[in-house]
Design a protein around this motif. Structure first.
Motif, PDB file in Angstrom:
ATOM      1  N   MET A   1     -39.537 -26.973  -1.036  1.00  0.00           N
ATOM      2  CA  MET A   1     -39.516 -25.595  -1.533  1.00  0.00           C
ATOM      3  C   MET A   1     -39.414 -24.641  -0.356  1.00  0.00           C
ATOM      4  N   THR A   2     -38.613 -23.585  -0.496  1.00  0.00           N
ATOM      5  CA  THR A   2     -38.458 -22.607   0.563  1.00  0.00           C
ATOM      6  C   THR A   2     -39.025 -21.273   0.118  1.00  0.00           C
ATOM      7  N   ILE A   3     -39.503 -20.480   1.081  1.00  0.00           N
ATOM      8  CA  ILE A   3     -39.988 -19.143   0.763  1.00  0.00           C
ATOM      9  C   ILE A   3     -38.915 -18.105   1.069  1.00  0.00           C
ATOM     10  N   ASN A   4     -37.701 -18.560   1.323  1.00  0.00           N
ATOM     11  CA  ASN A   4     -36.607 -17.664   1.682  1.00  0.00           C
ATOM     12  C   ASN A   4     -35.689 -17.336   0.522  1.00  0.00           C
ATOM     13  N   GLU A   5     -35.903 -17.938  -0.628  1.00  0.00           N
ATOM     14  CA  GLU A   5     -35.106 -17.621  -1.808  1.00  0.00           C
ATOM     15  C   GLU A   5     -35.984 -17.744  -3.046  1.00  0.00           C
ATOM     16  N   HIS A   6     -35.611 -17.018  -4.074  1.00  0.00           N
ATOM     17  CA  HIS A   6     -36.409 -17.023  -5.295  1.00  0.00           C
ATOM     18  C   HIS A   6     -36.305 -18.365  -6.010  1.00  0.00           C
ATOM     19  N   LEU A   7     -37.318 -18.663  -6.792  1.00  0.00           N
ATOM     20  CA  LEU A   7     -37.352 -19.921  -7.535  1.00  0.00           C
ATOM     21  C   LEU A   7     -36.169 -20.029  -8.491  1.00  0.00           C
ATOM     22  N   ARG A   8     -35.658 -21.223  -8.586  1.00  0.00           N
ATOM     23  CA  ARG A   8     -34.629 -21.517  -9.574  1.00  0.00           C
ATOM     24  C   ARG A   8     -35.167 -22.370 -10.716  1.00  0.00           C
ATOM     25  N   ILE A 101     -42.092 -14.180  -4.143  1.00  0.00           N
ATOM     26  CA  ILE A 101     -41.744 -13.062  -3.279  1.00  0.00           C
ATOM     27  C   ILE A 101     -41.183 -13.613  -1.980  1.00  0.00           C
ATOM     28  N   VAL A 102     -39.979 -13.205  -1.635  1.00  0.00           N
ATOM     29  CA  VAL A 102     -39.320 -13.735  -0.443  1.00  0.00           C
ATOM     30  C   VAL A 102     -39.520 -12.786   0.733  1.00  0.00           C
ATOM     31  N   MET A 103     -39.103 -13.240   1.908  1.00  0.00           N
ATOM     32  CA  MET A 103     -39.393 -12.513   3.144  1.00  0.00           C
ATOM     33  C   MET A 103     -38.813 -11.104   3.150  1.00  0.00           C
ATOM     34  N   GLU A 104     -37.654 -10.916   2.499  1.00  0.00           N
ATOM     35  CA  GLU A 104     -37.049  -9.596   2.471  1.00  0.00           C
ATOM     36  C   GLU A 104     -37.889  -8.596   1.687  1.00  0.00           C
ATOM     37  N   GLU A 105     -38.747  -9.109   0.791  1.00  0.00           N
ATOM     38  CA  GLU A 105     -39.613  -8.249  -0.020  1.00  0.00           C
ATOM     39  C   GLU A 105     -40.977  -8.060   0.629  1.00  0.00           C
ATOM     40  N   ALA A 106     -41.519  -9.125   1.175  1.00  0.00           N
ATOM     41  CA  ALA A 106     -42.808  -9.066   1.875  1.00  0.00           C
ATOM     42  C   ALA A 106     -43.020 -10.389   2.585  1.00  0.00           C
ATOM     43  N   GLU A 107     -43.512 -10.336   3.814  1.00  0.00           N
ATOM     44  CA  GLU A 107     -43.904 -11.567   4.487  1.00  0.00           C
ATOM     45  C   GLU A 107     -45.027 -12.231   3.690  1.00  0.00           C
ATOM     46  N   ILE A 108     -45.112 -13.545   3.770  1.00  0.00           N
ATOM     47  CA  ILE A 108     -46.104 -14.264   2.964  1.00  0.00           C
ATOM     48  C   ILE A 108     -47.525 -13.796   3.276  1.00  0.00           C
ATOM     49  N   SER A 109     -47.782 -13.402   4.518  1.00  0.00           N
ATOM     50  CA  SER A 109     -49.125 -12.954   4.881  1.00  0.00           C
ATOM     51  C   SER A 109     -49.427 -11.557   4.368  1.00  0.00           C
ATOM     52  N   ASP A 296     -44.303 -31.579  23.994  1.00  0.00           N
ATOM     53  CA  ASP A 296     -44.727 -30.961  25.250  1.00  0.00           C
ATOM     54  C   ASP A 296     -44.907 -29.455  25.139  1.00  0.00           C
ATOM     55  N   ASP A 297     -44.599 -28.895  23.975  1.00  0.00           N
ATOM     56  CA  ASP A 297     -44.751 -27.448  23.816  1.00  0.00           C
ATOM     57  C   ASP A 297     -46.205 -27.045  24.001  1.00  0.00           C
ATOM     58  N   GLU A 298     -46.430 -26.010  24.806  1.00  0.00           N
ATOM     59  CA  GLU A 298     -47.782 -25.517  25.010  1.00  0.00           C
ATOM     60  C   GLU A 298     -48.293 -24.825  23.747  1.00  0.00           C
ATOM     61  N   TYR A 299     -47.397 -24.118  23.068  1.00  0.00           N
ATOM     62  CA  TYR A 299     -47.773 -23.448  21.820  1.00  0.00           C
ATOM     63  C   TYR A 299     -47.197 -24.229  20.652  1.00  0.00           C
ATOM     64  N   ARG A 300     -48.062 -24.719  19.787  1.00  0.00           N
ATOM     65  CA  ARG A 300     -47.634 -25.496  18.625  1.00  0.00           C
ATOM     66  C   ARG A 300     -47.832 -24.642  17.384  1.00  0.00           C
ATOM     67  N   TYR A 301     -46.766 -24.453  16.672  1.00  0.00           N
ATOM     68  CA  TYR A 301     -46.805 -23.544  15.536  1.00  0.00           C
ATOM     69  C   TYR A 301     -46.585 -24.301  14.234  1.00  0.00           C
ATOM     70  N   VAL A 302     -47.091 -23.732  13.166  1.00  0.00           N
ATOM     71  CA  VAL A 302     -46.854 -24.293  11.830  1.00  0.00           C
ATOM     72  C   VAL A 302     -45.552 -23.738  11.278  1.00  0.00           C
ATOM     73  N   ALA A 303     -45.061 -24.342  10.223  1.00  0.00           N
ATOM     74  CA  ALA A 303     -43.764 -23.941   9.691  1.00  0.00           C
ATOM     75  C   ALA A 303     -43.795 -22.558   9.062  1.00  0.00           C
ATOM     76  N   VAL A 304     -44.915 -22.197   8.405  1.00  0.00           N
ATOM     77  CA  VAL A 304     -45.039 -20.911   7.723  1.00  0.00           C
ATOM     78  C   VAL A 304     -46.334 -20.258   8.152  1.00  0.00           C
ATOM     79  N   SER A 305     -46.239 -19.058   8.704  1.00  0.00           N
ATOM     80  CA  SER A 305     -47.456 -18.349   9.091  1.00  0.00           C
ATOM     81  C   SER A 305     -47.385 -16.903   8.630  1.00  0.00           C
ATOM     82  N   GLU A 306     -46.617 -16.071   9.349  1.00  0.00           N
ATOM     83  CA  GLU A 306     -46.539 -14.662   8.951  1.00  0.00           C
ATOM     84  C   GLU A 306     -45.832 -14.500   7.620  1.00  0.00           C
TER      85      GLU A 306
END
Length: 306
Positions: A1-8, A101-109, A296-306
């Protein structure tokens, strides 16, 4: 599932957008989607039109999109409160997605919520609930004899919500996904907060567990290694998080995982050697190790945050 497009699709039903004056389809065949827009009617008006124009006694699946926010022209809106008020018009509701709600409407956070516990009293036949966003999200322990799927998508899920899930009485729940996120966006869950879920006493039917998008993925993996719930799962997901070789080793050092059909670890920080160790240890399990990030990345990030 992606947060970049509305549910189908929602729980097997195609999503159809409600359009004022052009409802067109019977309520039982589709998942209706209702949403406000930045330059259109406010959410309360859209919901009122939906209730007036659709045979809502037959509506079983509902997707709720953008409802406004305290920082825009619509102002603060409580979609749960409005749905609860309309519960008598939606007696057959079984599946609900709150926050399409997708990113163009509001960030998930940024997606603003309140207490979603009210949904369980208002809609006693609810079998499927998904919630996106966690800003202000609250949940108290609930009881449901029919809920089968529960998902919370967030860039930071509050520990209080996680504990409430573990303290809830959900004997029919088969599928549970929690996007734990990062502390920067309110994801203050620790492995101790997962105890009610991992113990499994209140989740006898659970077959899929997702503890995903977790900055603390290594700690979660360590907690899963001895968790009673794992023995009866068919699929397990630690996807989208910051899992490293240490977490994978902890997971493998615990109880056997060979009974699983699927282990989803996509978006991770495993080395090639760590990935090979998993494949060798679990030859009969479908292990998803896509989206390898640099260990080896010093900063490890999750796929979805902001």
């Amino acid at each position: 599932m992606t947060i970049n497009e509305h549910l189908r699709e929602l729980a097997g039903r195609p999503v159809v957008e409600f359009q004022h004056g052009r409802a067109g389809k019977p309520g039982g065949e589709v998942a209706w989607r209702i949403a406000a827009s930045f330059d259109g009617p406010v959410f309360e008006e859209v919901l009122r039109a939906f209730l007036d124009e659709v045979a809502t006694a037959g509506v079983t699946h509902l997707v709720v999109g953008y409802w406004g926010a305290s920082y825009d022209t619509h102002g603060a809106v409580d979609p749960v409160g409005l749905l609860v008020e309309a519960a008598g018009r939606l007696p057959g509701l079984r599946a609900l997605f709150l926050g399409d709600i997708v990113m163009e409407e509001a960030e998930i956070s940024w997606i603003e919520h309140a207490d979603v516990s009210r949904l369980f009293d208002a809609f006693p036949h609810l079998e499927h609930l998904e919630v996106r966003g966690s800003n202000g999200l609250r949940l108290r322990p609930v009881r449901s004899r029919v809920l089968r799927t529960l998902r919370f998508e967030s860039g930071g899920l509050p520990a209080a919500v996680v504990r409430a899930v573990g303290d809830s009485d959900l004997p029919a729940l088969e599928h549970l996904d929690l996007w734990l996120g990062t502390d920067e966006y309110g994801g203050d869950t620790t492995e101790a907060d997962l105890a009610g879920i991992l113990g499994g006493e209140r989740l006898p039917a659970l077959r899929h567990l997702g503890l995903e998008d977790a900055e603390i993925a290594d700690a979660v993996a360590g907690a899963l290694a001895g968790a009673p719930i794992v023995a009866r799962l068919e699929s397990l997901s630690l996807a989208m998080g910051a899992l490293t070789d240490d977490g994978a080793a902890a997971l493998l050092s615990g109880q056997p995982l060979a009974h699983l059909r699927r282990l989803d670890l996509h978006h991770h920080y495993l080395t090639d050697a760590g990935m090979n160790r998993l494949r060798i240890a679990l030859p009969g399990v479908s292990v998803n190790l896509d989206e390898q990030e640099s260990p080896d990345d010093e900063y490890r990030y999750v796929a979805v945050s902001e």
